[in-house]
Motif scaffolding. Structure first.
Motif, PDB file in Angstrom:
ATOM      1  N   VAL A 136      -3.214  -3.711  -4.116  1.00 34.00           N
ATOM      2  CA  VAL A 136      -3.605  -3.123  -2.835  1.00 34.00           C
ATOM      3  C   VAL A 136      -3.840  -4.236  -1.817  1.00 34.00           C
ATOM      4  CG1 VAL A 136      -5.358  -1.763  -1.637  1.00 34.00           C
ATOM      5  CG2 VAL A 136      -4.605  -1.091  -3.928  1.00 34.00           C
ATOM      6  N   ASN A 143       4.873  -0.431   3.532  1.00 33.55           N
ATOM      7  CA  ASN A 143       4.251   0.303   2.450  1.00 33.55           C
ATOM      8  C   ASN A 143       5.281   1.033   1.600  1.00 33.55           C
ATOM      9  OD1 ASN A 143       1.699  -0.594   3.063  1.00 33.55           O
ATOM     10  ND2 ASN A 143       1.196   1.161   4.362  1.00 33.55           N
ATOM     11  N   ASN A 162       0.822  -1.209   0.000  1.00 37.64           N
ATOM     12  CA  ASN A 162       0.000   0.000   0.000  1.00 37.64           C
ATOM     13  C   ASN A 162       0.859   1.262   0.000  1.00 37.64           C
ATOM     14  OD1 ASN A 162      -2.236  -1.650  -0.041  1.00 37.64           O
ATOM     15  ND2 ASN A 162      -2.679  -1.439   2.141  1.00 37.64           N
ATOM     16  N   ALA A 163       0.198   2.413   0.174  1.00 40.77           N
ATOM     17  CA  ALA A 163       0.855   3.717   0.046  1.00 40.77           C
ATOM     18  C   ALA A 163       1.373   4.208   1.394  1.00 40.77           C
ATOM     19  CB  ALA A 163      -0.122   4.729  -0.540  1.00 40.77           C
ATOM     20  N   HIS A 187      -6.170   4.452  -0.549  1.00 39.56           N
ATOM     21  CA  HIS A 187      -4.922   3.921  -1.088  1.00 39.56           C
ATOM     22  C   HIS A 187      -5.027   3.726  -2.598  1.00 39.56           C
ATOM     23  CE1 HIS A 187      -2.533   2.989   2.566  1.00 39.56           C
ATOM     24  NE2 HIS A 187      -3.715   2.922   3.143  1.00 39.56           N
TER      25      HIS A 187
END
Length: 355
Positions: free
Chosen positions: A261, A243, A233-234, A286
């Motif tokens: 994701v 992340n 993810n971000a 995200h």
């Protein structure tokens, strides 16, 4: 699998093979007929529109008595990296799990297929056959001379994450640490660089999801394939060590790569907590960020089903339509949904494997 009107979903990561080998006397039957345990089995996949994904081979580590779930409910945490694993027992588990996927394929009588080419994937999706990719998460079962890599490749292996969140002869995994950057230690070893080169020659996809940042940039320098993180993810939204930073996302975009994701709540939530009371809107944040930084053609799902705490609004694989509905309500049109749900995965694998 019968065709349906559900949005097809192809997924970047699951741990169902590990779940099935733990205490199951008839794991093939439990998967094919449904055991209603964990997140995945074939009947629930049909209900959720799940058409295929990466099936991880993962050698578990001893927790050393740590209650990791409890650690990851604290405001800050740093789960110690497990020790390196020995080759022989790792190979035994690796072969057990790879064999299980083959036995599921054989027992399914044509309803499940291990895919070796992008054409296989497309055919499975078109015909309603469950498309599986044999994937390794942490290459502890592969020897330094890469002999096992050749054996597994011939058995259908088409994707490798060189490390899980622990060190091995190929590199160093990123720890479960919050808050933290992904820059947590040294990168690939010389053997790890050899593994990347070998994967490029064989056109085996390299998964970046558990590599630390130095290892990530080592792959960037070495690899001629699209950069792929199957379940990440971000970092800009959730500052967890697992992340990806915006700089890493830019490199993935430049390579025409892909990010799946992750549904694990500790990598979704801004507070890094393992808590299933996590709204789907947090996951969609995200997606928006990844689309902005990687592009709409480089984002998909990497659920971590059967390996993580996921939002209770999804529950298990049968709940995927609820996620798709939330994405549609958020404003994603049908063409975008098709890309995010399955088309992008097929396309990036075609760019990696060839047709």
């Amino acid at each position: 699998m019968a065709r349906s009107s559900l949005m097809p979903v192809f997924d970047g990561h699951n741990d169902v093979l590990l779940r099935l080998i733990r205490g199951k006397t008839e794991p093939e039957r439990d998967f094919l007929e449904g055991d209603n345990q964990g997140h995945l089995d074939l009947p629930r996949m049909k209900k959720g529109g799940f058409v295929g994904g990466f099936f991880a081979v993962y050698v578990p580590s001893d927790s050393g008595g740590l209650d990791i779930d409890a650690l990851m409910t604290k405001p800050e945490y740093d789960v110690p990296l497990p020790a390196e694993l020995d080759l022989a027992p790792s190979q035994k588990v690796t072969l057990h799990m790879a064999s299980l996927l083959m036995r599921i394929e054989r027992a399914s009588k044509g309803t499940v297929k291990i895919c070796r080419t992008a054409a296989d994937l497309r055919h499975c999706i078109d015909t309603g056959t469950l498309a599986t990719i044999l994937h390794i998460e942490g290459a502890e079962g592969i020897d330094a001379d890469l002999h096992m890599l050749d054996v597994l490749y011939e058995s259908g292996l088409r994707s490798i994450g060189p490390v899980w969140s622990r060190p091995n002869i190929f590199g160093h995994g990123v720890p479960f640490r919050y808050p933290s950057t992904p820059d947590t230690g040294p990168g690939l070893t010389e053997r790890g660089k050899d593994l990347v080169r070998a994967c490029n020659r064989l056109k085996v996809m390299i998964d970046l999801s558990h590599l630390n940042e130095k290892g990530f940039w080592d792959v960037v320098k070495l690899s001629d394939a699209p950069l792929v993180a199957t379940h990440s993810n971000a970092h800009a939204i959730s500052p967890h060590s697992r992340n990806l930073t915006d700089k890493q996302l830019a490199a993935i975009r430049e390579s025409r790569g892909m990010v799946g994701v992750n549904f694990a709540t500790s990598f979704i939530r801004p507070d890094g907590q393992r808590n299933d009371d996590t709204p789907l809107e947090e996951m969609i944040r995200h997606m928006d960020h990844l689309i902005e930084h990687v592009g709409v053609d480089g984002v998909g799902f990497g659920s971590d089903f059967d390996g993580a705490t996921i939002p209770n609004e999804i529950g298990d694989v049968a709940g995927l339509p609820r996620l798709v509905d939330a994405m549609r309500k958020h404003g994603y049109d049908d063409a975008t949904l098709r890309k995010l749900c399955y088309e992008n995965w097929v396309n990036v694998l075609e760019r990696t494997w060839g047709k």
